[in-house]
Scaffold this motif. Structure first.
Motif, short mmCIF file in Angstrom:
data_model
loop_
_atom_site.label_atom_id
_atom_site.label_comp_id
_atom_site.label_asym_id
_atom_site.label_seq_id
_atom_site.Cartn_x
_atom_site.Cartn_y
_atom_site.Cartn_z
N GLN A 88 6.70 14.93 7.22
CA GLN A 88 6.85 13.67 7.95
C GLN A 88 7.85 12.72 7.31
O GLN A 88 8.24 11.73 7.90
N GLU A 127 11.16 11.29 6.17
CA GLU A 127 12.55 11.41 6.63
C GLU A 127 13.48 10.93 5.52
O GLU A 127 13.21 9.95 4.85
N ARG A 128 14.55 11.68 5.36
CA ARG A 128 15.55 11.25 4.38
C ARG A 128 16.67 10.57 5.15
O ARG A 128 17.37 11.19 5.94
N VAL A 129 16.81 9.31 4.99
CA VAL A 129 17.86 8.58 5.70
C VAL A 129 18.67 7.79 4.68
O VAL A 129 18.08 7.04 3.89
N SER A 145 14.09 7.81 1.12
CA SER A 145 12.96 8.39 1.84
C SER A 145 12.27 7.29 2.62
O SER A 145 11.98 6.22 2.07
N SER A 154 10.24 1.73 9.82
CA SER A 154 10.53 2.70 8.78
C SER A 154 10.15 2.10 7.44
O SER A 154 10.74 1.12 6.99
#
Lengths: 154, 1119
Positions: free
Chosen positions: B878, B880-882, B886, B894
């Motif tokens: 679940q 997310e690497r943006v 993380s 987010s």
């Protein structure tokens, strides 16, 4: 070391009685119960044990409980002195030591000459004895080992 | 019981023992057979078969008809399994198990075995065999055939089915006539030798002792005692007499063809059975033909046996029994002999060289008693024991050595040869040690003896409860003393039953919880640090600590407060309390009134310790630690007065010697109890002398022991101190003590003899201090039981012979605790009470709630619970690497995620799917800290070490739940990574130092004080600190108008926060100062009380953001 029931014994049979003194009282015990007689070795006292227990001794690697017979029979607690002896008797698969004041001779006795013990023998409750035997002008009370060592009435 | 005079008790005992041995293995074998199902393991079936067989054989010999009958029926069923006519299913195996249980019961009470009612077993077993028989053979189990001797006497009766079964296997049937006197006794054998020898080469269908042959008193005295055995074997007639070790004429071949014939369709049946029974060796063709040819006859027939000597002459052709028996002596109508239809020529198999041995023929070595490994059947108390011959040999040798050494020693003593005496002494020492070891070996038994029965227990129980449970057993070979193994039986059974009953859930519940429908119980034994550890673990639902605690409270065993102070582990351990059962409903399995407390008591007796680990939803593990043996144990010798006592080393945790001068500071009195302060823990203490009713004594400077009396002790010890209250004023004779030399000239109170010796001992899971007068050596002692007159004394565990030959008593640490009213319950709760009292009085450590989590499975971390917003369980996928960061979608936004290893030098987060996100609210946003399970909440008085593990992101460390725990500085962590988030706050900072305000910070804990000071200083204020209210008050007066605001802790020594606040608020000069109370646990009650005395605001200690905001708010307001 199961002792035959009294009534099963042959009335005619003769047997040997080991006699000993508690103070001035002469008492006998059927020799068949007696394993050995030892001098008083080092006795380890057992705190919190019933009063009539002197302590425990080492009998060749076995732990043997020593009973003060004087105390148990309500005569008077025994003093340990050089003449004191411990009679080791077999009782219910274990050995128990009976501390006595002085060991006397072993005498022959006839089963049928033992008379029922009265309620009180020389100041001791009759229930502790199998009966009374007259020998050589002495009256010997024959100890009932099972009754003496009975548990639960300290 | 009809036992012949000729057969002594010893023989019978041998039989009983052997039978038990057979029976002990059967259970597991049967279970294995059940598991294998149609995929039959012949060796296994054969093994069980042989066991049933030996039982039967012996029973026949002793005339134990019921045992024989039952064993026989079992054998029939097994035989059909073996020949694959019957596929073992749970029902069949169940019937067999029950039958074998009954057999065991009868064997254990052999005298009454003939009075037992076994009809139900017979019916069910016969039902099994019958239902699988071809219709024609139905009932053949009931049809009995008389076996008669050539002289027409009937010697035995066997079921027709047996004969047919034997025949089908291609066996020859013999009636062997042993003479127990000449063939057996005179040649130095026992009847059992004969039976087991026979069992090795075939099967005994029936055996009997011919009482008639002995004759009556009026007859000529006979010295024969015939023993007839109806024996089925593949041994050929010409070999028979040699194999059976009897004369030719004593062996007679029984002719199956004399039996009433079976249906003609038998061919088909047999052919079929042949197909699935490839192990049958003899040619079936011949027999089937023969059988086919036989006409019908009545069900019951008398048959005659013919001497083999005659038959042997016919050589191989005998098998066909072509020749009709010479003049059958029979009362039945003559059996038609359709000789014409019998093939006249020998059958191929018969003419061929003797067939290769049938699978069951070669006697497996294991079947002979001598080669058996020692083992014990579990149920009855053992009166005899099997010992490895090698061990016996060693013992014998050592005994020889011992005698030799003694002789030498006596000789040396006679001659007064000191040197030799010394040498002999050493030698004796060695021999004795070796002898001791060897003897111990004879007592060691594999734990598998009791483990093995659990297969059955688990099987039966899980079936009864409708659960599916696998039992894995490891460490069967671990050896322990026989007495311990015997004593373990009940407690372990209980634990295993519990695991099945309460631990493992039903299949539906398991599926719902996302587990395999089949539960697993692991039973494991292994050595660890000189002890044996037995683990019983299940993967069931675990124990709910709260539920246990509630039950304990509801049942009045503990108070709610006591429970509140406990950790989960302590709560789980409450199930050991007497009177507490965790089962919601009483089942017939657990509701027997035997609780876990009994398990604990039993294990205590064995010197064992129980430890419970349980995790909700994951399962529980009961870990039992046991000594290897009870017979010889290391003990510490202590003394009171002149008497020496031994304390088992396993109970002793540590020895504490308190200098006479320190007694006052180390021993506290709480209520009326004396407690020892040991590393911040309070341990109740008990005087051994008091417990034993002995006077306390002390040793004076001349090494003379005196009764402990107040007038002497008062000089150096506080007189009102209950520790030194006058002991029982017994007039103990002054006895010289050995060791302590007089130490004149030194200060009396500093002599070692006046020091207080305390043994910190553990009884069960409870610790207390035992005060003794002197400590001596540690010795290995041999435990001996006390006589009947002393058995009831709970103070002692037994006695032992000391080095000097005198007797010493062994103390029972658990018994003493009970006698002193320090039972685990009373003790632990009272100690708890004392501890909190004392803690409240002198430590003022705040109770702080922490959220415990792991950064790595081995690294425990904590954050103050008040800072935590939420804890979420997430999957690694679940995340997310943006933009190199993380994030996690959380409530529509987010949320940035961090790990502790981002800033601190800790292990990286393990690469696993299940993660936990701890959500904090700081700098006006949600941030998440990634962690792994388990997550727990503790409420604890922490002592925080601020130096050892201090680093960025870590405030310090503490020991929580016995683990070093790093306290995470979430602010530091986030601030290091994102200083920009906090810029907003920095703007609010007072621009110039002049504008800085002075704040008085009152806090007793160094940790919190430093922490808070740092926060506030960073925010641009000047901080003056004080350790408690009193100091603060003085500072306040000294600093006068300088101080603009007070931040105070509530719980502090000397003057607490409430009092301080009240003083400030009531004072004309300082009344206007705002007071912010910081607390780790803002209870409503406290808040109300605080407001009442004038606290302006409550803040949580480590909630930096809010606290600073609050400070700013008040300061700005002032300005």
């Amino acid at each position: 070391m199961a002792r035959p029931k009294r009534e099963q014994r042959d009335a005619k049979a003769s047997f040997l009685v080991s006699t000993f003194y508690l103070g001035e009282t002469l008492i006998g015990i059927d020799t068949i119960h007696v394993q050995e007689i030892t001098k008083v070795v080092k006795i380890t006292r057992v705190p919190r044990a019933p009063d009539y227990i002197v302590g425990i001794i080492n009998l060749r690697g076995r732990i043997v409980t020593v009973v003060d017979l004087g105390c148990k029979l309500d005569i008077e607690p025994l003093d340990i002195h050089t003449g004191s002896r411990i009679m080791i008797v077999g009782w219910q698969d274990e050995y128990v030591g009976l501390m006595v004041d002085r060991v006397a001779e072993v005498i022959p006795a006839e089963r049928d000459q033992i008379t029922e013990s009265p309620a009180n023998v020389k100041g001791v409750q009759g229930r502790f004895f199998e009966g009374v035997y007259r020998y050589d002008n002495h009256l010997i009370a024959i100890l009932d080992v099972d009754e003496v060592l009975l548990l639960g009435d300290a | 019981m009809a036992i012949l005079d000729g057969i002594d008790d010893e023989t019978l005992e041998l039989y009983i023992e052997e039978s038990r041995e057979h029976l002990s293995d059967i259970e597991n074998d049967l279970l294995a057979i059940e598991d294998a199902g149609a995929n039959i393991d012949e060796t296994l079936v054969n093994k069980v078969f042989r066991a049933a067989h030996s039982l039967k054989g012996g029973a026949g010999f002793f005339n134990l008809t019921k045992i024989k009958e039952l064993a026989h029926r079992c054998e029939n069923v097994l035989d059909m399994i073996r020949s694959r006519e019957l596929a073992p299913n749970p029902e069949i195996v169940n019937n067999l198990l029950l039958a074998f249980d009954k057999l065991r019961e009868m064997i254990n009470n052999i005298a009454a075995s003939d009075q037992e009612d076994i009809s139900e077993f017979i019916v069910s077993l016969t039902g099994l065999t019958d239902s699988y028989l071809p219709p024609e053979e139905k009932g053949s189990g009931e049809r009995m055939v008389d076996i008669t001797l050539p002289d027409g006497r009937k010697v035995m009766e066997v079921s027709e089915l047996d004969l047919r079964l034997a025949d089908k296997e291609g066996s020859f049937l013999y009636v062997i006539n042993y003479d127990l006197i000449n063939d057996v006794q005179r040649v130095g054998k026992t009847p059992l030798d004969i039976i087991s020898a026979l069992c090795d080469v075939g099967q005994i269908l029936e055996s009997t002792i011919d009482m008639m042959a002995v004759g009556t008193l009026d007859d000529e005295p006979s010295n024969r005692l015939p023993f007839y055995v109806l024996f089925a074997t593949i041994v050929k007639p010409d070999m028979a007499a040699i194999i059976f070790e009897v004369e030719d004429d004593k062996v007679q071949l029984y002719d199956i063809s004399q039996l009433p014939p079976e249906s003609t369709e038998e061919t088909a049946d047999e052919a079929a059975s042949d197909a699935i029974a490839p192990q049958t060796v003899t040619d079936k063709g011949a027999k089937t033909t023969k059988a086919k040819a036989k006409p019908k006859a009545k069900a019951k027939a008398k048959v005659k046996v013919q001497p083999t000597s005659a038959a042997a002459k016919a050589k191989a052709s005998v098998r066909e029994a072509a020749a009709p028996p010479p003049k059958p002596v029979t009362t039945a109508p003559p059996i038609p002999k359709p000789a014409a239809t019998i093939p006249p020529t020998p059958k191929p198999a018969a003419t061929a060289p003797p067939p290769t041995p049938a699978p069951e023929a070669p006697p497996p070595k294991a079947a002979s008693p001598a080669s058996k490994t020692p083992e014990t059947p579990a149920a009855p108390v053992e009166t005899s024991l099997r010992v490895n011959v090698a061990v016996l040999e060693t013992l014998m040798n050592l005994a020889g050595e011992l005698v030799l050494s003694r002789n030498q020693l006596l000789e040396a003593i006679n001659q007064n040869d000191q040197r030799t005496i010394q040498v002999c002494g050493q030698r004796l020492n060695m021999v004795t040690s070796e002898l001791q070891e060897a003897i111990m070996l004879t007592r060691m038994q594999p734990i598998g003896n009791i483990f093995s029965k659990f297969n059955r227990i688990v099987r039966d129980l899980s079936r009864a409860l409708g659960k599916d449970v696998d039992l894995n057993i490891t460490g069967k070979e671990v050896e322990m003393d026989k007495t311990i193994i015997e004593g373990l039986n009940d407690p372990l059974t209980h634990l295993v039953r519990n695991a099945v009953d309460h631990g493992v859930e039903g299949p539906e519940e398991r599926s719902r919880a996302g587990k395999k429908a089949t539960g697993t119980i692991n039973l494991k034994a292994f050595h660890e640090a000189g002890q044996v550890v037995i683990e019983i673990s299940d993967d069931g639902k675990g124990i709910d600590p709260q539920k246990i605690a509630n039950t304990a409270v509801n049942k009045g065993l503990l108070t709610a407060d006591q429970v509140k102070a406990m950790s989960d582990k302590e709560r789980v351990a409450l199930i050991m309390l007497p009177g507490l059962s965790s089962a919601e409903k009483v089942t017939d399995i657990s509701g027997r009134g035997v609780g876990m407390d009994v398990v604990k008591t039993n294990l205590d007796k064995l010197g064992g310790q129980v430890d419970i680990e349980s995790e909700m939803g994951k399962g529980s593990t009961f870990r039992v630690k046991l000594p290897l043996t009870l017979a010889i144990i290391p003990c510490l010798l202590v003394s009171v007065g002149a008497d020496r006592y031994a304390v088992p080393q396993i109970n002793v945790d540590e020895l504490i010697r308190i200098r006479a001068a320190q007694v006052k500071s180390r021993i506290e009195i709480v209520g009326d109890a004396e407690v020892l302060i040991l590393r911040g823990k309070l341990i109740p203490i008990v005087h051994l002398a008091d417990m034993l009713g002995l006077p306390r004594t002390w040793v004076d400077e001349d090494g003379v022991r005196h009764p402990d009396q107040r007038n002497r002790l008062a000089d150096r010890r506080s007189p009102e101190h209950p520790l030194f209250k006058e002991g029982a004023e017994a007039d103990l004779k002054e006895t010289k003590t050995t060791g302590t030399p007089p130490r004149k000239g030194k200060d009396r109170r500093h002599r070692s003899a006046s020091d207080l010796n305390i043994l910190v001992v553990t009884a069960g899971n409870f610790q207390y201090g035992l005060v003794v007068e002197e400590l001596h050596d540690t010795v290995e002692i041999v435990v001996k039981p006390l006589g009947r007159h002393l058995k009831h004394l709970r103070e002692y565990a037994g006695a032992t012979i000391m080095g000097d030959g005198s007797v010493g008593l062994i103390l029972d640490v658990a018994g003493l605790a009970e006698l002193a009213n320090l039972s685990s319950l009373a003790g632990s709760s009272r100690a708890e009470e004392l501890e909190s009292e004392a803690a409240a009085r002198e430590q003022y450590q705040d109770v702080q709630s922490f959220l415990l989590f792991r950064n790595d499975p081995t690294e425990q971390c904590a954050v103050p619970l008040d800072l935590v917003d939420r804890v979420e369980q997430i999957a690694a996928s679940q995340i997310e690497r943006v933009g190199g960061r993380s994030v996690l979608q959380y409530r529509g936004e987010s949320m940035p995620l961090f790990t502790l290893s981002d800033v601190a030098g800790v292990k990286p987060l393990p690469d696993q799917e299940e993660l936990v996100v701890i959500v904090f609210q700081l700098a006006e946003r949600n941030v998440g800290l990634l962690a792994v399970m388990p997550v727990d909440v503790v409420e604890t008085r922490v002592k925080i070490d601020q130096s050892t593990l201090l680093q960025t992101g870590i405030l310090g460390s503490s020991i929580i739940n016995k683990m070093t725990t790093q306290i995470v500085d979430i602010y530091g962590l986030v601030e290091t990574l994102h200083p920009e988030w906090f810029e907003n706050r920095l703007k609010n900072r007072p621009a110039t130092p002049e504008a800085a305000q002075t704040i008085l910070l009152v806090e007793d804990s160094d940790f919190f004080r430093n922490q808070l000071k740092r926060y506030i200083t960073e925010d641009g204020h000047t901080v003056i600190t004080a350790e408690d209210g009193l100091v603060a008050w003085k500072l306040l007066q000294k600093e006068k108008g300088n101080i603009k605001l007070v931040v105070t802790d509530i719980e502090m020594p000397n003057m607490d926060g409430f009092e301080l606040t009240q003083k400030i608020k009531e004072h004309a000069e300082y009344g206007h100062l705002p007071v912010i109370a910081v607390t780790s646990l803002a209870g409503d009650e406290d808040v109300a009380r605080g407001k009442a005395v004038g606290v302006d605001e409550y803040q949580i200690k480590l909630d930096k953001d809010r606290l600073l905001e609050c400070i700013r708010h008040f300061l700005n307001e002032r300005q």
